[in-house]
Write a protein that holds these residues in place. Structure first.
Motif, PDB file in Angstrom:
ATOM      1  N   ARG A   1      56.759 -20.025 -27.443  1.00 15.58           N
ATOM      2  CA  ARG A   1      55.550 -19.368 -27.945  1.00 15.58           C
ATOM      3  C   ARG A   1      54.863 -18.571 -26.844  1.00 15.58           C
ATOM      4  O   ARG A   1      54.259 -17.522 -27.098  1.00 15.58           O
ATOM      5  CB  ARG A   1      54.586 -20.401 -28.521  1.00 15.58           C
TER       6      ARG A   1
ATOM      7  N   LEU B   1      55.706 -14.751 -26.452  1.00 14.90           N
ATOM      8  CA  LEU B   1      55.148 -13.703 -27.299  1.00 14.90           C
ATOM      9  C   LEU B   1      54.138 -12.900 -26.486  1.00 14.90           C
ATOM     10  O   LEU B   1      53.165 -13.439 -25.946  1.00 14.90           O
ATOM     11  CB  LEU B   1      54.488 -14.317 -28.536  1.00 14.90           C
ATOM     12  N   ARG B   2      54.336 -11.598 -26.399  1.00 14.95           N
ATOM     13  CA  ARG B   2      53.517 -10.740 -25.541  1.00 14.95           C
ATOM     14  C   ARG B   2      52.254 -10.254 -26.235  1.00 14.95           C
ATOM     15  O   ARG B   2      51.315  -9.806 -25.568  1.00 14.95           O
ATOM     16  CB  ARG B   2      54.338  -9.526 -25.088  1.00 14.95           C
ATOM     17  N   ALA B   3      52.206 -10.303 -27.541  1.00 12.25           N
ATOM     18  CA  ALA B   3      51.057  -9.762 -28.263  1.00 12.25           C
ATOM     19  C   ALA B   3      49.817 -10.618 -28.022  1.00 12.25           C
ATOM     20  O   ALA B   3      49.906 -11.826 -27.788  1.00 12.25           O
ATOM     21  CB  ALA B   3      51.366  -9.679 -29.752  1.00 12.25           C
TER      22      ALA B   3
ATOM     23  N   VAL C   1      48.668 -12.922 -33.039  1.00 12.20           N
ATOM     24  CA  VAL C   1      49.854 -13.096 -33.899  1.00 12.20           C
ATOM     25  C   VAL C   1      49.444 -13.941 -35.094  1.00 12.20           C
ATOM     26  O   VAL C   1      48.675 -14.914 -34.958  1.00 12.20           O
ATOM     27  CB  VAL C   1      51.012 -13.783 -33.129  1.00 12.20           C
TER      28      VAL C   1
ATOM     29  N   VAL D   1      51.382  -8.522 -35.686  1.00 16.81           N
ATOM     30  CA  VAL D   1      51.420  -8.556 -34.224  1.00 16.81           C
ATOM     31  C   VAL D   1      50.478  -7.461 -33.727  1.00 16.81           C
ATOM     32  O   VAL D   1      50.673  -6.277 -34.033  1.00 16.81           O
ATOM     33  CB  VAL D   1      52.853  -8.338 -33.697  1.00 16.81           C
TER      34      VAL D   1
ATOM     35  N   ALA E   1      50.227  -5.754 -28.318  1.00 22.94           N
ATOM     36  CA  ALA E   1      51.337  -5.934 -27.389  1.00 22.94           C
ATOM     37  C   ALA E   1      51.249  -4.883 -26.289  1.00 22.94           C
ATOM     38  O   ALA E   1      50.988  -3.698 -26.550  1.00 22.94           O
ATOM     39  CB  ALA E   1      52.666  -5.832 -28.129  1.00 22.94           C
TER      40      ALA E   1
ATOM     41  N   ASP F   1      57.333  -4.350 -26.850  1.00 20.57           N
ATOM     42  CA  ASP F   1      56.961  -5.763 -26.934  1.00 20.57           C
ATOM     43  C   ASP F   1      56.640  -6.185 -28.364  1.00 20.57           C
ATOM     44  O   ASP F   1      56.960  -7.321 -28.757  1.00 20.57           O
ATOM     45  CB  ASP F   1      55.756  -6.044 -26.033  1.00 20.57           C
ATOM     46  N   HIS F   2      56.004  -5.323 -29.137  1.00 19.50           N
ATOM     47  CA  HIS F   2      55.653  -5.717 -30.509  1.00 19.50           C
ATOM     48  C   HIS F   2      56.902  -5.897 -31.365  1.00 19.50           C
ATOM     49  O   HIS F   2      56.986  -6.813 -32.174  1.00 19.50           O
ATOM     50  CB  HIS F   2      54.704  -4.698 -31.132  1.00 19.50           C
TER      51      HIS F   2
ATOM     52  N   ASP G   1      58.600  -9.148 -30.253  1.00 23.68           N
ATOM     53  CA  ASP G   1      57.916 -10.319 -30.824  1.00 23.68           C
ATOM     54  C   ASP G   1      58.334 -10.550 -32.270  1.00 23.68           C
ATOM     55  O   ASP G   1      58.586 -11.693 -32.689  1.00 23.68           O
ATOM     56  CB  ASP G   1      56.408 -10.133 -30.732  1.00 23.68           C
TER      57      ASP G   1
ATOM     58  N   ARG H   1      61.863 -12.009 -32.377  1.00 27.73           N
ATOM     59  CA  ARG H   1      61.889 -13.425 -31.989  1.00 27.73           C
ATOM     60  C   ARG H   1      61.358 -14.307 -33.133  1.00 27.73           C
ATOM     61  O   ARG H   1      61.931 -15.356 -33.455  1.00 27.73           O
ATOM     62  CB  ARG H   1      61.069 -13.624 -30.718  1.00 27.73           C
TER      63      ARG H   1
END
Length: 418
Positions: free
Chosen positions: A171, A174-176, A179, A393, A396, A401-402, A405, A408
């Motif tokens: 978890r 996750l870059r955002a 979420v 999301v 990010a 990155d979005h 995410d 993933r």
């Protein structure tokens, strides 16, 4: 007996018959009388049963009313005397024989039977007379079904599983900034991170622009021109759709959702009764109707950082936009060619979502967005084993990155919701 003797002596007068003959006659009469009484008292049971059968069969030819009363009296009297199992079976067999010889009941008897049946039905409880018991029964059935479903893998509670990679460590990848993942059917929140944080949403605003435009029910084949009012005066971004271009509302909506074309969204917001201010007011009114309490719009493009919302609110917008077939189709189209006229004979647009461009057909609705204040954003409705799941999301940092995410989260979903 004395009466019989006197009659016999009168038949044999003394003048004609001697005394000894008269005495023989009297003694013979006495003998016959005593023997008959003794035989009646000591009659075998089989003989009595035979005589009873004879009497019973003879009763069946009597009138209906007398026959019924005698049969009831006989059966009730006999039932009192019998206590053993065999005796009860004999009584039941006799009653069956009696009813087999009965004639059709009289009208009065039928009415009496009907009244008795109605009285029994009135005494019996009905479902509507005892709502508490009926509710208790329904509750018991619900509890039983829930207990049965609790042990069934098909009805297991929805959640992301650690064995599928959903752990505190994963978890954190996750870059955002925000979420929110929710199962649409059950409204079960599968994952969230700062879901109530109010943030700029950039071009995700175009989902609401499309909803309000379709609600006006304008003719989508009608042409719409791009004017100088459709330029970006917030960020001063450029556009491939030059001023003076003419496209149908269909094409404007298509490239606004698929490629996030700003001038197309601006033209749609201007083409509204009362102009762009009325369109923005309609966007905010629609947000209130959908329960998006932390959402506000100032334009239809999302280029202003004043277009703000939360991840939880945007999941409501995704659910509402998914009810429009055109929004689902246009937002997930991979490419589109439009002919705006003028110096550009045609323009080719592609989808702004890398997952859709890569052929991910599980995505049935999407919209991306980016401005510096908002970061990279994306909303997705994805079908996971036939189950719609909404993913939001926001914020990010990197340009990919979005999308990473979402990829993933989709792996967690496909493994956990089998």
């Amino acid at each position: 007996m004395s009466y019989c003797c006197r009659r016999l002596l009168s038949v044999f007068p003394a003048s004609r018959f001697p005394v000894w003959l008269r005495c023989i006659a009297v003694f013979g009469l006495l003998w016959l009388n005593v023997g008959g009484s003794f035989g009646a008292v000591h009659e075998p049971a089989s003989a009595r049963q035979s005589s009873a059968r004879f009497v019973r069969v003879s009763r069946h030819v009597a009138p209906a009313a007398k026959r019924t009363s005698k049969a009831k009296a006989h059966s009730s009297g006999h039932a009192k005397k019998t206590t053993t199992g065999k005796a009860r079976r004999r009584v039941a067999h006799k009653r069956k024989l009696q009813t087999s010889f009965e004639r059709p009941m009289h009208v009065s008897q039928l009415k009496t039977k009907h009244r008795r049946q109605m009285a029994r039905n009135a005494r019996e409880p009905r479902a509507g007379r005892r709502p508490a018991n009926a509710a208790a029964q329904r509750h018991a059935r619900t509890v039983t079904a829930a207990r049965a479903n609790a042990h069934s893998p098909a009805h297991a509670p929805l959640r992301l599983l650690a064995r599928c990679g959903y752990t505190p460590k994963s978890r954190a990848l996750l870059r955002a900034k925000a979420v929110y993942v929710v199962d649409e059917r059950t409204q079960t929140v599968l994952a969230e991170k700062q879901a109530e944080r109010i943030m700029p949403i950039a071009s995700v605003s175009k989902l609401m622009t499309a909803v309000v435009s379709l609600d006006t029910q304008h003719a989508l084949n009608a042409p719409l021109d791009v004017t100088d009012q459709d330029r970006d005066y917030d960020k001063f971004t450029g556009s491939r759709l030059s001023v003076g271009s003419r496209l149908s509302r269909h094409d404007m909506l298509h490239i606004a959702l698929m490629s996030s074309e700003n001038r197309a969204a601006a033209a749609l917001s201007r083409d509204y009764a009362g102009g762009r201010p009325s369109f923005v007011a309609a966007m905010n009114a629609k947000a209130r109707v959908l329960g998006m309490r932390n959402t506000s719009f100032v334009n239809g493009t999302g280029l202003s950082p004043a277009n703000v919302s939360t991840a939880r609110d945007l999941s409501r917008l995704v659910a509402a936009a998914s009810r429009y077939p055109l929004i689902r189709a246009y937002s997930t189209d991979r490419a589109q060619v439009v002919r705006p006229g003028g110096r550009h004979a045609q323009l080719s647009y592609v989808n702004s979502n890398a997952l859709v461009r890569g052929g991910d057909r599980s995505i049935v609705l999407q919209k991306t967005g980016f401005i510096n204040e908002a970061g990279h954003c994306v909303v997705v409705r994805m079908m996971v084993h036939g189950r719609p799941v909404d993913i939001v999301v926001l914020g990010a940092p990197g340009p990919h990155d979005h999308i990473a995410d979402v990829a993933r989260i989709s792996r967690w979903l496909r493994c956990s919701l089998r």
